[in-house]
Scaffold this motif. Structure first.
Motif, PDB file in Angstrom:
ATOM      1  N   SER A 211       0.849  -1.193   0.000  1.00  0.00           N
ATOM      2  CA  SER A 211       0.000   0.000   0.000  1.00  0.00           C
ATOM      3  C   SER A 211       0.888   1.249   0.000  1.00  0.00           C
ATOM      4  N   LEU A 212       0.516   2.208  -0.812  1.00  0.00           N
ATOM      5  CA  LEU A 212       1.355   3.394  -0.985  1.00  0.00           C
ATOM      6  C   LEU A 212       0.504   4.648  -0.872  1.00  0.00           C
ATOM      7  N   PRO A 213       0.965   5.642  -0.123  1.00  0.00           N
ATOM      8  CA  PRO A 213       0.188   6.880  -0.014  1.00  0.00           C
ATOM      9  C   PRO A 213       0.149   7.630  -1.348  1.00  0.00           C
ATOM     10  N   ILE A 214      -1.007   8.128  -1.666  1.00  0.00           N
ATOM     11  CA  ILE A 214      -1.219   8.756  -2.967  1.00  0.00           C
ATOM     12  C   ILE A 214      -0.328   9.996  -3.145  1.00  0.00           C
ATOM     13  N   GLU A 215       0.027  10.671  -2.045  1.00  0.00           N
ATOM     14  CA  GLU A 215       0.847  11.875  -2.165  1.00  0.00           C
ATOM     15  C   GLU A 215       2.182  11.578  -2.840  1.00  0.00           C
ATOM     16  N   LYS A 216       2.808  10.467  -2.430  1.00  0.00           N
ATOM     17  CA  LYS A 216       4.095  10.118  -3.032  1.00  0.00           C
ATOM     18  C   LYS A 216       3.926   9.796  -4.513  1.00  0.00           C
ATOM     19  N   LEU A 217       2.843   9.110  -4.854  1.00  0.00           N
ATOM     20  CA  LEU A 217       2.633   8.717  -6.251  1.00  0.00           C
ATOM     21  C   LEU A 217       2.415   9.936  -7.140  1.00  0.00           C
ATOM     22  N   ARG A 241       8.598  -1.090 -13.908  1.00  0.00           N
ATOM     23  CA  ARG A 241       8.585  -1.082 -12.450  1.00  0.00           C
ATOM     24  C   ARG A 241       8.188   0.291 -11.946  1.00  0.00           C
ATOM     25  N   LEU A 242       7.782   0.299 -10.701  1.00  0.00           N
ATOM     26  CA  LEU A 242       7.508   1.552 -10.019  1.00  0.00           C
ATOM     27  C   LEU A 242       8.813   2.046  -9.393  1.00  0.00           C
ATOM     28  N   LEU A 243       9.073   3.334  -9.540  1.00  0.00           N
ATOM     29  CA  LEU A 243      10.246   3.928  -8.897  1.00  0.00           C
ATOM     30  C   LEU A 243       9.760   5.014  -7.948  1.00  0.00           C
ATOM     31  N   LEU A 244      10.062   4.836  -6.664  1.00  0.00           N
ATOM     32  CA  LEU A 244       9.700   5.831  -5.644  1.00  0.00           C
ATOM     33  C   LEU A 244      10.995   6.320  -5.017  1.00  0.00           C
ATOM     34  N   PRO A 245      11.595   7.363  -5.589  1.00  0.00           N
ATOM     35  CA  PRO A 245      12.947   7.761  -5.179  1.00  0.00           C
ATOM     36  C   PRO A 245      13.073   7.960  -3.670  1.00  0.00           C
ATOM     37  N   GLY A 246      14.084   7.319  -3.099  1.00  0.00           N
ATOM     38  CA  GLY A 246      14.400   7.492  -1.683  1.00  0.00           C
ATOM     39  C   GLY A 246      13.660   6.550  -0.756  1.00  0.00           C
ATOM     40  N   TRP A 247      12.693   5.804  -1.283  1.00  0.00           N
ATOM     41  CA  TRP A 247      11.894   4.909  -0.439  1.00  0.00           C
ATOM     42  C   TRP A 247      12.411   3.473  -0.524  1.00  0.00           C
ATOM     43  N   GLN A 274       6.161  -8.392   7.528  1.00  0.00           N
ATOM     44  CA  GLN A 274       7.496  -8.032   7.070  1.00  0.00           C
ATOM     45  C   GLN A 274       7.608  -6.514   6.947  1.00  0.00           C
ATOM     46  N   TYR A 275       8.845  -6.043   6.869  1.00  0.00           N
ATOM     47  CA  TYR A 275       9.113  -4.636   6.611  1.00  0.00           C
ATOM     48  C   TYR A 275       8.505  -3.723   7.685  1.00  0.00           C
ATOM     49  N   THR A 276       8.383  -4.281   8.891  1.00  0.00           N
ATOM     50  CA  THR A 276       8.034  -3.478  10.060  1.00  0.00           C
ATOM     51  C   THR A 276       9.038  -3.835  11.149  1.00  0.00           C
ATOM     52  N   ASP A 277       9.180  -2.976  12.143  1.00  0.00           N
ATOM     53  CA  ASP A 277      10.152  -3.205  13.208  1.00  0.00           C
ATOM     54  C   ASP A 277       9.514  -2.949  14.563  1.00  0.00           C
ATOM     55  N   LEU A 278       9.672  -3.924  15.463  1.00  0.00           N
ATOM     56  CA  LEU A 278       9.124  -3.803  16.818  1.00  0.00           C
ATOM     57  C   LEU A 278      10.011  -2.863  17.646  1.00  0.00           C
ATOM     58  N   LEU A 279       9.411  -1.836  18.189  1.00  0.00           N
ATOM     59  CA  LEU A 279      10.149  -0.846  18.976  1.00  0.00           C
ATOM     60  C   LEU A 279      10.140  -1.232  20.458  1.00  0.00           C
ATOM     61  N   PRO A 280      11.035  -0.635  21.263  1.00  0.00           N
ATOM     62  CA  PRO A 280      11.050  -0.916  22.706  1.00  0.00           C
ATOM     63  C   PRO A 280       9.716  -0.615  23.374  1.00  0.00           C
ATOM     64  N   THR A 281       8.945   0.315  22.825  1.00  0.00           N
ATOM     65  CA  THR A 281       7.649   0.656  23.420  1.00  0.00           C
ATOM     66  C   THR A 281       6.604  -0.420  23.220  1.00  0.00           C
ATOM     67  N   ALA A 284       5.020  -1.130  16.729  1.00  0.00           N
ATOM     68  CA  ALA A 284       5.845  -1.452  15.569  1.00  0.00           C
ATOM     69  C   ALA A 284       5.947  -0.230  14.653  1.00  0.00           C
ATOM     70  N   ARG A 285       7.151  -0.016  14.132  1.00  0.00           N
ATOM     71  CA  ARG A 285       7.318   0.981  13.064  1.00  0.00           C
ATOM     72  C   ARG A 285       6.724   0.374  11.798  1.00  0.00           C
ATOM     73  N   GLN A 286       5.788   1.067  11.189  1.00  0.00           N
ATOM     74  CA  GLN A 286       5.174   0.564   9.966  1.00  0.00           C
ATOM     75  C   GLN A 286       5.140   1.701   8.956  1.00  0.00           C
ATOM     76  N   PHE A 287       5.110   1.357   7.679  1.00  0.00           N
ATOM     77  CA  PHE A 287       5.136   2.362   6.618  1.00  0.00           C
ATOM     78  C   PHE A 287       6.300   3.337   6.818  1.00  0.00           C
ATOM     79  N   SER A 288       7.421   2.789   7.235  1.00  0.00           N
ATOM     80  CA  SER A 288       8.639   3.593   7.422  1.00  0.00           C
ATOM     81  C   SER A 288       9.375   3.597   6.092  1.00  0.00           C
ATOM     82  N   PHE A 289       8.815   4.332   5.147  1.00  0.00           N
ATOM     83  CA  PHE A 289       9.238   4.213   3.754  1.00  0.00           C
ATOM     84  C   PHE A 289      10.627   4.774   3.464  1.00  0.00           C
ATOM     85  N   THR A 290      10.923   5.944   4.051  1.00  0.00           N
ATOM     86  CA  THR A 290      12.136   6.668   3.656  1.00  0.00           C
ATOM     87  C   THR A 290      13.393   5.983   4.168  1.00  0.00           C
TER      88      THR A 290
END
Lengths: 418, 418
Positions: A211-217, A241-247, A274-281, A284-290
């Motif tokens: 899933s991708l936010p429309i603003e970036k697209l 392919r889709l290219l989303l620079p920096g993501w 996948q592609y999420t990270d469990l934080l100490p709190t 989970a960090r999700q949609f951490s695209f950049t």
């Protein structure tokens, strides 16, 4: 770090002024006098005709070991990665044959004459675009990196891994991509007011979707058709392919077949399990695209041994940031106590590999080489300790800490944590 | 040009305002509505695992016809060229497999571990440099074109050739080259006051050698080791070539083995019998190193036929100049009577391919498409008539005139002289 090396390090720090270690100029090194024999001898290559022209060139046979290393999951066909050998490359462009790979179910075989991209969901006019149709649109080019969100994940381990730099950090490559600005196609379809996300799906066996936010697209997304001038390589998304620079790499969806505009993200496997990270709190960090700013000294680096003739060495490496341009790269030879600014090779481009270098005087002393990138937003690449204090130790993705190469008195180079 | 087409051209010029032909914006084209069938059908590529990872990637099998065309002299082994298919590429980088070739006696097989570069002649200390030694020096990178002095020479013929654009103009390619600034090595050897030229010799079967003014070697010359990030390809000078940005291909000596500093040029075969042009005055142009500004519309171009669904077409092409950056590229659709400025793709780099484009409205009308480059020195690419009036018709090298593509009412494209 053992005690004798620590001692060496202290001696080094006390005894050597920084200015004599990093030199702002270059000195002659390594040349040999010309012998009369050399002047009078022709090499074999001059005594006969060479080989023929070729329709499509290949690397020299003497460079046959410069390859992508493959790490594949034996239980899932085509699931894994291959790594760009960053420590063997120079400049900033990654040649197409060595661009890193990340596949979830192998490289699909897609005939471009029958492939179409479908844009549907919350649009006024659902439309499809053939490859020939896409070629009628304006195309733009962007030299930028693509980095897998899981690049450098060995850094999260408790002990430093001793693999070559590219085998740990080489899930990142840099190329000139050319294709159609996605906003042109979205606008042609007519975006409805409720559309906030798009679900992008690949035409591979994994049916990879995210899933991708429309603003970036609508901002800087490109439907890339060309990679370093020629049509995309199969493993990089041929025919489009889709290219989303920096993501992060995964959202640069290869073999793109569909963009479905929706109100909410779909919470697909690759943005939850996948592609999420469990934080100490506990969150989970999700949609951490950049992909945040990062740098790496590619030479000298782990596994290399400095030659036994001391003198000037060029410290060189790569820096990049998904936030924009690299502003500066600093290098330390004492494990981060003191830093010197490296030279950046022009032109420094937005969200692209930036080559840095500076000459370094090595006379057999113990050293810990590090590089630290700062991007144009002021974001500074963190130390490993800082990164772990913020993110905990349950992460797998988005590791961008400073990398440390330990050089002992014999010139052997190891990866360490400091 | 036959009469009916001329008539069409007049009608076109009278009936159509320039602004409606070249559009400053893009319009939707070519999309198709989404069918329910398409939405419910998965392509074959999603029904199975794809192919495996590879150590070194190759182009798609569907692009197997995108190759360098070879024109070789059957009487001399390895003498000839292979052409970059410019009309099939996009962006500005030429991928290494498609970089043009020009060899005089084939591609030599040189083991880098035994190759050395010798600098001797009028120097204080004649020195040799191994490849390993060169890698110890600072390296710089330069994205620039290399163009054979004989590129586009079919333009000197009395009738326009109908070969594809790359098969006439494709002895030019653009890459990121990385290597050692030559001035560092020359200064290390100590240049004597009488040294004004250097004779550069290749380690190939032709023992190709040319004379080069010392000023250029001290200015921006590079001993290139890397091409688009990886080590040079064999056909591009492996293990080391001379790079003289903006200068004709032959002086970018491949497989470099020697630089001998001298007082006067050596008047070698390739700077007397070849790579010179007889002028109308009876004098010959010699040491005409700089490749002047040039441009070419790569799409649409000769041999293509515009699709039978008229509408917007992206006119795109390449411009480059050995004098520096491209300042502007203008495009005409009426054989040079009126011109519109094209968009240049950022970043515009010194002595490098510059991609230009602009949308063009084609509704089946007769047209003559041309592009005209102007570089930052103010030099403007000449018309063919102007070039011939200045240079006569005894030339073979350094042809840089405006190229004209004639488009008839059926969308067929021919090369014409206007």
């Amino acid at each position: 770090m053992n005690k004798s090396l620590l001692k060496s390090r202290r001696q080094f720090l006390q005894g050597t002024a920084l200015s004599s270690v990093f030199l702002g100029f270059s000195l002659p090194v390594q040349a040999q006098p010309v012998s009369e024999e050399l002047q009078q001898t022709l090499p074999d290559s001059m005594l006969k005709a060479g080989s023929n022209f070729s329709n499509y060139g290949q690397p020299s046979i003497y460079e046959k070991d410069i390859i992508r290393w493959i790490s594949a999951n034996p239980n899932v066909p085509g699931n894994g990665v291959s790594w760009t050998p960053l420590e063997e490359l120079q400049g900033t462009i990654t040649p197409n044959g060595l661009h890193y790979e990340r596949h979830h179910n192998g490289v699909p075989d897609i005939n471009p004459s029958s492939h179409e991209i479908m844009i549907d969901g919350l649009v006024d006019k659902p439309l499809t675009f053939s490859i020939d149709a896409l070629k009628r649109y304006p195309q733009i080019r962007k030299i930028c990196f693509i980095e897998c969100g899981g690049n450098s994940n060995a850094g999260w381990r408790s002990a430093p891994i001793q693999s070559a730099a590219g085998y740990v950090h080489g899930l990142v490559s840099n190329a000139e991509w050319t294709g159609v600005p996605l906003r042109l196609l979205l606008n042609e379809c007519g975006i409805q007011a409720e559309a906030k996300w798009a679900i992008a799906e690949a035409a591979d066996g994994a049916a990879l979707n995210v899933s991708l936010p429309i603003e970036k697209l609508l901002d800087d997304a490109i439907l890339a058709l060309y990679q370093n001038g020629e049509r995309l390589r199969p493993e990089n998304g041929y025919p489009v392919r889709l290219l989303l620079p920096g993501w992060e790499g995964i959202v640069n969806v290869k073999w793109l077949r569909q963009l479905k505009l929706v109100e909410q993200p779909a919470m697909t496997r690759d943005e939850t399990a996948q592609y999420t990270d469990l934080l100490p709190t506990g969150k989970a960090r999700q949609f951490s695209f950049t992909m945040q700013a990062k740098s790496l000294i590619t030479s000298p680096s782990v596994g290399m041994t400095l030659p036994d003739n001391p003198g000037i060495y060029q410290v060189t490496g790569l820096a990049w940031s998904g936030n924009g341009k690299i502003r500066k790269v600093e290098v330390s030879a004492d494990g981060g106590d003191t830093w010197v600014q490296a030279e950046l090779s022009d032109p420094v481009l937005d969200k692209a590999f930036t080559r840095f270098s500076l000459p370094w005087q090595w006379q057999g002393q113990y050293a810990i080489l590090q590089s630290r990138a700062t991007d144009e937003t002021g974001y500074q690449q963190p130390s490993r300790n800082t990164l772990i204090s913020e993110r905990g130790d349950n992460s797998f993705f988005h590791y961008n800490a400073i990398v440390s190469w330990e050089i002992n008195e014999d010139g052997q180079i190891s990866h360490i944590y400091v």
